[in-house]
Design a protein around this motif. Structure first.
Motif, PDB file in Angstrom:
ATOM      1  N   ALA A  38     -18.978 133.094  55.962  1.00 11.85           N
ATOM      2  CA  ALA A  38     -20.305 132.983  56.581  1.00 11.85           C
ATOM      3  C   ALA A  38     -21.085 134.275  56.374  1.00 11.85           C
ATOM      4  N   GLN A  39     -20.415 135.404  56.552  1.00  8.69           N
ATOM      5  CA  GLN A  39     -21.087 136.688  56.344  1.00  8.69           C
ATOM      6  C   GLN A  39     -21.517 136.837  54.882  1.00  8.69           C
ATOM      7  N   ALA A  40     -20.660 136.455  53.961  1.00 12.28           N
ATOM      8  CA  ALA A  40     -21.010 136.538  52.537  1.00 12.28           C
ATOM      9  C   ALA A  40     -22.194 135.627  52.222  1.00 12.28           C
ATOM     10  N   GLU A 110      -4.997 150.178  55.704  1.00  8.05           N
ATOM     11  CA  GLU A 110      -6.417 150.505  55.556  1.00  8.05           C
ATOM     12  C   GLU A 110      -7.154 150.358  56.889  1.00  8.05           C
ATOM     13  N   HIS A 111      -6.836 149.298  57.650  1.00 11.25           N
ATOM     14  CA  HIS A 111      -7.482 149.122  58.961  1.00 11.25           C
ATOM     15  C   HIS A 111      -7.008 150.180  59.962  1.00 11.25           C
ATOM     16  N   LEU A 143     -14.941 144.308  49.755  1.00  8.12           N
ATOM     17  CA  LEU A 143     -13.543 144.704  49.877  1.00  8.12           C
ATOM     18  C   LEU A 143     -12.798 143.787  50.844  1.00  8.12           C
ATOM     19  N   HIS A 144     -13.428 143.450  51.956  1.00 12.36           N
ATOM     20  CA  HIS A 144     -12.760 142.560  52.906  1.00 12.36           C
ATOM     21  C   HIS A 144     -12.579 141.157  52.321  1.00 12.36           C
ATOM     22  N   ASN A 148      -8.795 139.719  51.830  1.00 14.49           N
ATOM     23  CA  ASN A 148      -8.436 138.435  52.417  1.00 14.49           C
ATOM     24  C   ASN A 148      -8.032 137.422  51.350  1.00 14.49           C
ATOM     25  N   ALA A 149      -8.694 137.453  50.202  1.00  5.09           N
ATOM     26  CA  ALA A 149      -8.306 136.560  49.107  1.00  5.09           C
ATOM     27  C   ALA A 149      -6.921 136.915  48.580  1.00  5.09           C
ATOM     28  N   LEU A 150      -6.649 138.225  48.447  1.00  8.76           N
ATOM     29  CA  LEU A 150      -5.352 138.662  47.917  1.00  8.76           C
ATOM     30  C   LEU A 150      -4.200 138.325  48.865  1.00  8.76           C
ATOM     31  N   VAL A 151      -4.454 138.305  50.157  1.00 12.72           N
ATOM     32  CA  VAL A 151      -3.422 137.926  51.128  1.00 12.72           C
ATOM     33  C   VAL A 151      -3.316 136.400  51.214  1.00 12.72           C
TER      34      VAL A 151
END
Length: 187
Positions: A38-40, A110-111, A143-144, A148-151
């Motif tokens: 939604a943010q994207a 990172e977080h 980056l987020h 999220n895609a990589l996880v």
């Protein structure tokens, strides 16, 4: 003898409770994805300025987007969920789940780094806001999405393989997550 409060709940989660625990975990993961998407969309489709693109929940609760505690908490929930559900996976599914877990370990770090900067006021490179290491190369929103895609991608592969195991993997499973084709066909 099993100690109550330690191994018993974990055993239940990865046997009779694995299907339900995994389903609940995936609902949380997909809801989080929906927020990022939604943010994207707000940024790339509707051309909102990044500071105004708050996702769905961020519109009524804007502090959610700027809260490093909230972002860290979600990263920790993801890490813990991946760890707790790991024993229920076997074979190829377990390999893919571990890949997702490994990527989440870095994402969590990172977080944690962002949270520590927010708490201390000492930002990497003296910047105005907390900055993660990879954020030095890739803007935070993108980056987020990437993290999220990589996880998420290996997690989906793991779940699909777990639901449709090979014969050897099915024999090693202690949960009821596998689809039962014979029951559907013989019905």
């Amino acid at each position: 003898m099993t100690r109550i409060g330690t191994t018993r709940p974990l055993h239940l989660l990865n046997t009779s409770g694995h299907r339900g625990g995994l389903a609940l975990f995936m609902v949380v993961v997909v809801a989080h994805w929906a927020e990022h998407l939604a943010q994207a969309a707000q940024i790339y489709i509707f051309n909102w300025p990044v500071p105004e693109a708050l996702g769905v929940l961020g519109i009524p609760f804007p502090w959610l987007v700027t809260s490093e505690w909230m972002h860290y908490g979600y990263a920790l929930i993801m890490l813990v969920g991946l760890l707790l559900l790991l024993p229920g996976f076997t074979g190829r599914a377990r390999t893919w789940w571990k890949i997702s877990l490994g990527i989440q370990v870095w994402h969590h770090f990172e977080h944690l780094l962002l949270l520590l900067q927010a708490l201390s006021g000492l930002n990497i490179g003296g910047g105005a806001a907390p900055t993660s290491l990879v954020q030095l190369l890739i803007p935070r929103v993108e980056l987020h999405l990437l993290y999220n895609a990589l996880v998420f991608a290996p997690m989906v592969v793991a779940v699909l393989l777990h639901r449709r195991p090979g014969d050897t993997e099915r024999a090693a499973m202690n949960c009821g997550c596998a689809d039962r084709y014979e029951e559907v066909v013989d019905g």
